[in-house]
Write a protein that holds these residues in place. Structure first.
Motif, short mmCIF file in Angstrom:
data_model
loop_
_atom_site.label_atom_id
_atom_site.label_comp_id
_atom_site.label_asym_id
_atom_site.label_seq_id
_atom_site.Cartn_x
_atom_site.Cartn_y
_atom_site.Cartn_z
N ALA A 89 0.84 -1.28 0.03
CA ALA A 89 0.11 0.11 0.04
C ALA A 89 0.74 1.15 0.13
O ALA A 89 1.72 1.24 0.76
CB ALA A 89 -1.06 0.19 1.32
N CYS A 90 0.52 2.21 -0.80
CA CYS A 90 1.12 3.57 -0.60
C CYS A 90 0.18 4.42 0.51
O CYS A 90 -0.95 3.72 0.90
CB CYS A 90 1.13 4.09 -2.11
N SER A 91 0.23 5.51 0.34
CA SER A 91 -0.55 6.55 0.91
C SER A 91 -0.90 7.81 0.08
O SER A 91 -0.15 8.43 -0.16
CB SER A 91 0.40 7.16 2.16
N PRO A 92 -2.18 7.86 -0.22
CA PRO A 92 -3.24 6.92 0.41
C PRO A 92 -3.41 5.62 -0.34
O PRO A 92 -2.66 5.52 -1.48
CB PRO A 92 -4.56 7.80 -0.17
N SER A 96 -1.09 1.34 -4.91
CA SER A 96 -0.01 0.43 -4.35
C SER A 96 1.00 0.00 -5.24
O SER A 96 0.83 0.56 -6.47
CB SER A 96 -1.07 -0.95 -3.92
N PHE A 97 1.89 -0.67 -4.97
CA PHE A 97 3.07 -0.97 -5.83
C PHE A 97 3.66 -2.20 -5.52
O PHE A 97 3.17 -2.75 -4.48
CB PHE A 97 4.16 0.31 -5.74
N GLN A 98 4.43 -2.74 -6.44
CA GLN A 98 5.01 -4.10 -6.42
C GLN A 98 6.47 -4.14 -7.04
O GLN A 98 6.83 -3.32 -8.00
CB GLN A 98 4.12 -5.10 -7.07
N LEU A 99 7.40 -4.92 -6.52
CA LEU A 99 8.63 -4.86 -6.71
C LEU A 99 8.87 -6.52 -7.17
O LEU A 99 7.86 -7.26 -6.79
CB LEU A 99 9.72 -4.46 -5.60
N TYR A 100 9.91 -6.62 -7.98
CA TYR A 100 9.99 -7.95 -8.57
C TYR A 100 11.81 -8.40 -8.49
O TYR A 100 12.58 -7.47 -8.38
CB TYR A 100 9.54 -7.92 -10.10
N PRO A 101 11.72 -9.71 -8.38
CA PRO A 101 13.33 -10.19 -8.59
C PRO A 101 13.52 -9.89 -10.03
O PRO A 101 12.91 -10.16 -10.85
CB PRO A 101 13.14 -11.70 -8.04
N TYR A 102 14.91 -9.52 -9.82
CA TYR A 102 15.77 -8.98 -9.02
C TYR A 102 16.10 -7.61 -8.99
O TYR A 102 15.74 -7.01 -9.93
CB TYR A 102 17.19 -9.60 -9.08
N PHE A 103 16.27 -7.08 -7.58
CA PHE A 103 16.41 -5.87 -7.38
C PHE A 103 17.47 -5.09 -7.27
O PHE A 103 18.15 -5.73 -6.16
CB PHE A 103 15.25 -5.19 -6.41
N VAL A 112 2.78 -0.67 -10.66
CA VAL A 112 1.79 0.44 -9.79
C VAL A 112 0.36 -0.23 -10.17
O VAL A 112 -0.03 -0.48 -11.38
CB VAL A 112 2.07 1.86 -10.21
N GLN A 113 -0.37 0.07 -9.04
CA GLN A 113 -1.75 -0.31 -9.28
C GLN A 113 -2.72 0.97 -8.61
O GLN A 113 -2.37 1.29 -7.68
CB GLN A 113 -2.01 -1.31 -8.53
N GLN A 114 -3.86 1.21 -9.32
CA GLN A 114 -4.61 2.22 -8.65
C GLN A 114 -6.04 1.78 -8.63
O GLN A 114 -6.51 1.17 -9.51
CB GLN A 114 -4.56 3.42 -9.49
N ASN A 115 -6.76 2.12 -7.44
CA ASN A 115 -8.30 1.82 -7.32
C ASN A 115 -9.08 3.16 -7.51
O ASN A 115 -8.64 3.99 -6.71
CB ASN A 115 -8.43 1.30 -5.85
N PHE A 116 -9.79 3.21 -8.64
CA PHE A 116 -10.07 4.69 -8.99
C PHE A 116 -11.88 4.49 -9.65
O PHE A 116 -12.13 3.52 -9.83
CB PHE A 116 -9.29 5.54 -9.93
N ALA A 127 -6.61 -0.71 -11.76
CA ALA A 127 -5.85 -0.77 -12.89
C ALA A 127 -4.31 -0.70 -12.54
O ALA A 127 -3.87 -0.33 -11.84
CB ALA A 127 -6.20 0.28 -13.84
N SER A 128 -3.64 -1.57 -13.48
CA SER A 128 -2.02 -1.69 -13.15
C SER A 128 -0.99 -1.73 -14.35
O SER A 128 -1.76 -1.74 -15.36
CB SER A 128 -1.81 -2.79 -12.27
N GLY A 129 0.11 -1.65 -14.00
CA GLY A 129 0.78 -1.36 -15.11
C GLY A 129 2.42 -1.58 -14.34
O GLY A 129 2.67 -1.46 -13.28
N SER A 130 3.50 -1.92 -15.21
CA SER A 130 4.70 -2.11 -14.80
C SER A 130 5.88 -1.60 -15.93
O SER A 130 5.50 -1.71 -17.15
CB SER A 130 4.98 -3.61 -14.41
#
Length: 317
Positions: A89-92, A96-103, A112-116, A127-130
């Motif tokens: 979760a982000c604020s607000p 939200s966001f997600q990371l992936y191997p390897y970083f 990144v994902q958004q509820n709108f 909706a989301s994208g990377s």
């Protein structure tokens, strides 16, 4: 700086939709030394994401994560324990966001994902994208990194910082910066679906999960977590939250093989907290873990449960 090759698991498209891409700016990544010998490393990412897809207009959120990583016996030039496989979760928390191997701090994939509310039909949409972000390509904007490989024995444990440059760069498929503004990373939306029903708990039962090697600790030692708010004892070891052994391993403990410990406490949604783990022996003597304070923001809009840390954190003894 040479960064490791990135292998990513990209999000699978669900429904094709015409939504404006996410914009990310500013963005920073940080890899300080866990201690002077480099025996424990940890990583930090912080960025602001914005979108114009909500019916109310432009919205934005701040996203941040810190996690422990890479003991001195692990020479990899990337994060071994990157928290992946779930949205953070982000604020607000509409973002939200997600990371992936390897970083690594100069080469990673960010989702990144958004509820709108969709302005065209009034429905709640998720909706989301990377996209991959790196300092090694000519694609604009790329990260600018300052790395110090001489601070520890292992070059892979070097400290450093990466960020988007402060100057506006030429336009490209990844640069959505307005004329005269700072560079922005554009993340196209590749998946969308109806959003699940909302949750609006005002108090979140938050679990702190940490892996720790207690084999060389004094007998009958116990782990605790303390932090900057009264619910975590306001940094007073006498009021810290005791952690108990658990069968839960989290997503990243397999690389250490250490046992895990957990404890839960109720905290108000939206609360920003700094915290650290500590150890008490049978006589009551206290030993704090090293290094910078860990940070966590209790997400709002959850269903009343959450988990702090790196799933799990790694005790920096």
């Amino acid at each position: 700086m040479k960064t490791s090759i990135i292998y990513t698991t990209l999000l699978t498209p669900l429904i094709a939709a015409s939504y404006a891409p996410f914009s990310v700016s500013p963005l920073t990544t940080h890899e300080p030394n866990g201690d002077p010998d480099g025996q424990v490393n940890y990583y930090h990412i912080n960025f602001t994401v914005s979108s114009t897809n909500d019916a109310s207009g432009s919205t934005s959120a701040i996203c941040t994560k810190t996690w422990s990583d890479n003991a001195w016996t692990q020479p990899q030039a990337y994060s071994v324990n990157v928290p992946s496989g779930s949205w953070m979760a982000c604020s607000p928390s509409t973002y939200s966001f997600q990371l992936y191997p390897y970083f690594s701090i100069g080469n990673f994939t960010l989702g990144v994902q958004q509820n709108f509310t969709d302005a065209s039909n009034g429905t709640q949409t998720l909706a989301s994208g990377s996209t991959q972000i790196t300092n090694t390509t000519s694609t604009s904007p790329s990260l600018t990194c300052t790395i110090n490989p001489n601070t520890v024995t292992y070059v892979q444990h070097a400290s450093g910082d990466c960020s988007l440059p402060n100057t506006t760069t030429s336009s490209s498929s990844k640069d959505s910066s307005p004329s005269g503004g700072p560079p922005q990373i554009s993340i196209p939306i590749t998946t969308s679906a109806p959003a699940p029903g909302p949750c609006a708990a005002t108090t979140v039962n938050t679990t702190f999960l940490v892996s720790a090697d207690l084999s060389s600790s004094p007998p009958n030692s116990t782990l605790y977590v303390a932090g900057s708010i009264p619910a975590l004892g306001a940094w007073d070891p006498d009021h810290a939250i005791e952690l108990s052994p658990t069968s839960s391993t989290g997503s990243s403990s397999s690389s250490t093989g250490w046992p895990t410990f957990s404890g839960a406490v109720d905290m108000a949604a939206g609360t920003y907290v700094e915290y650290k783990y500590l150890m008490k022996d049978a006589t009551g003597d206290v030993a704090w873990e090293c290094c910078e304070n860990r940070v966590y923001t209790v997400p709002a809009g959850t269903c009343g449960e959450g988990e702090a840390g790196g799933d799990p954190d790694t005790y920096r003894g």
